[in-house]
Design a protein around this motif. Structure first.
Motif, PDB file in Angstrom:
ATOM      1  N   UNK A  88       0.873  -1.361  -0.025  1.00 21.28           N
ATOM      2  CA  UNK A  88      -0.141  -0.002   0.017  1.00 21.28           C
ATOM      3  C   UNK A  88       1.157   1.284   0.052  1.00 21.28           C
ATOM      4  N   UNK A  89       2.005   1.252   0.994  1.00 21.08           N
ATOM      5  CA  UNK A  89       2.548   2.466   0.934  1.00 21.08           C
ATOM      6  C   UNK A  89       3.529   2.656  -0.273  1.00 21.08           C
ATOM      7  N   UNK A  90       3.925   1.473  -1.133  1.00 23.66           N
ATOM      8  CA  UNK A  90       4.749   1.642  -2.170  1.00 23.66           C
ATOM      9  C   UNK A  90       3.876   2.023  -3.407  1.00 23.66           C
ATOM     10  N   UNK A  95       8.239   7.004  -4.040  1.00 27.05           N
ATOM     11  CA  UNK A  95       9.786   7.696  -3.806  1.00 27.05           C
ATOM     12  C   UNK A  95      10.200   7.715  -2.447  1.00 27.05           C
ATOM     13  N   UNK A  96       8.729   7.695  -1.592  1.00 23.94           N
ATOM     14  CA  UNK A  96       9.244   7.823  -0.115  1.00 23.94           C
ATOM     15  C   UNK A  96       9.760   6.348   0.286  1.00 23.94           C
ATOM     16  N   UNK A 101      14.402   2.918   1.964  1.00 25.70           N
ATOM     17  CA  UNK A 101      15.461   1.848   1.862  1.00 25.70           C
ATOM     18  C   UNK A 101      16.689   2.063   1.388  1.00 25.70           C
ATOM     19  N   UNK A 102      16.929   3.336   0.741  1.00 25.38           N
ATOM     20  CA  UNK A 102      18.420   3.658   0.310  1.00 25.38           C
ATOM     21  C   UNK A 102      18.853   4.911   0.977  1.00 25.38           C
ATOM     22  N   UNK A 103      18.415   5.486   1.668  1.00 26.86           N
ATOM     23  CA  UNK A 103      19.096   6.591   2.333  1.00 26.86           C
ATOM     24  C   UNK A 103      18.684   6.265   3.974  1.00 26.86           C
ATOM     25  N   UNK A 108      10.735   9.520   5.325  1.00 21.44           N
ATOM     26  CA  UNK A 108       9.663  10.158   4.527  1.00 21.44           C
ATOM     27  C   UNK A 108       8.163   9.742   5.494  1.00 21.44           C
ATOM     28  N   UNK A 109       8.039   8.923   6.376  1.00 19.93           N
ATOM     29  CA  UNK A 109       6.781   8.352   6.771  1.00 19.93           C
ATOM     30  C   UNK A 109       6.575   9.378   8.164  1.00 19.93           C
ATOM     31  N   UNK A 110       7.511  10.304   8.491  1.00 24.45           N
ATOM     32  CA  UNK A 110       7.469  11.471   9.547  1.00 24.45           C
ATOM     33  C   UNK A 110       7.822  10.759  11.048  1.00 24.45           C
ATOM     34  N   UNK A 111       8.373   9.489  10.890  1.00 20.64           N
ATOM     35  CA  UNK A 111       8.650   8.751  12.047  1.00 20.64           C
ATOM     36  C   UNK A 111      10.399   8.920  12.154  1.00 20.64           C
TER      37      UNK A 111
END
Length: 195
Positions: A88-90, A95-96, A101-103, A108-111
């Motif tokens: 769902x998120x994907x 981009x988030x 997963x790469x940085x 990006x989720x605000x957590x």
């Protein structure tokens, strides 16, 4: 002084089966039964900690462990992604997910970013390293991953390459800031068991 830490991953829950970011979901019937069947297999320890998540607390209870709920090994704070599946998120935020997963610094989720999670777990490890004897902790898989990355002095990107199946044991032993990692033991078979 040598410190020994046994991390136990929680039993299976519906969230794990659905690849959903944990949302306080309890263990399912299979997970509860498997955890109860392993009760008594955990060696005695000087202290027991439990991640605050429902499934970790229920796993500890089913194992017969009376642990202190601790913030240090709390699960990954994934902000607004909590309760959603990765699919769902994907679909909604590709981009988030890619950034997450790469940085290691991305959140990006605000957590919490992966870097923040690893730093928090490293701090908890330092606290545990100051304690002698055995520590048992029922913790989320991401805590096991972060602790493994720290113990091996691996790059944070290695976090995503570590699988932690439900109801498994990962052991660490060390002193003076150096940890050894014990892998591949089923619950009930510790370093004290020669089998």
């Amino acid at each position: 002084m040598t410190s020994r830490v046994m991390l136990i991953s929680p039993a299976i829950s519906a969230a794990l089966r659905e690849a959903r970011f944990d949302d306080g979901c309890p263990l399912d019937a299979t997970g509860s039964a498997r955890a109860r069947s392993a009760a008594g297999a955990v060696p005695a320890a000087e202290r027991t900690f439990v991640s605050p998540t429902v499934r970790c607390r229920e796993t500890a209870s089913a194992l017969g462990l009376d642990g202190v709920v601790a913030a240090g090994p709390a699960g990954f704070d994934v902000g607004r992604w909590r309760g959603r599946t990765l699919a769902e998120v994907g679909a909604d935020e590709p981009d988030g997910v890619t950034a997450w997963l790469s940085d290691p610094a991305a959140a990006p989720h605000g957590g919490e970013s992966l870097r923040e999670l690893c730093a928090r777990v490293a701090h908890w490890m330092d606290e545990i390293a100051a304690l002698s004897g055995r520590t048992v902790a029922v913790v989320e898989p991401e805590i096991v991953r972060a602790m493994t990355v720290r113990a091996l002095a691996a790059p944070e990107s290695a976090f995503w390459r570590i699988d932690v199946p439900p109801l498994t044991v990962t052991e660490f032993s060390g002193r003076a800031g150096r940890w050894n990692l014990g892998l591949g033991r089923a619950l009930g078979r510790t370093g004290d068991d020669p089998r």
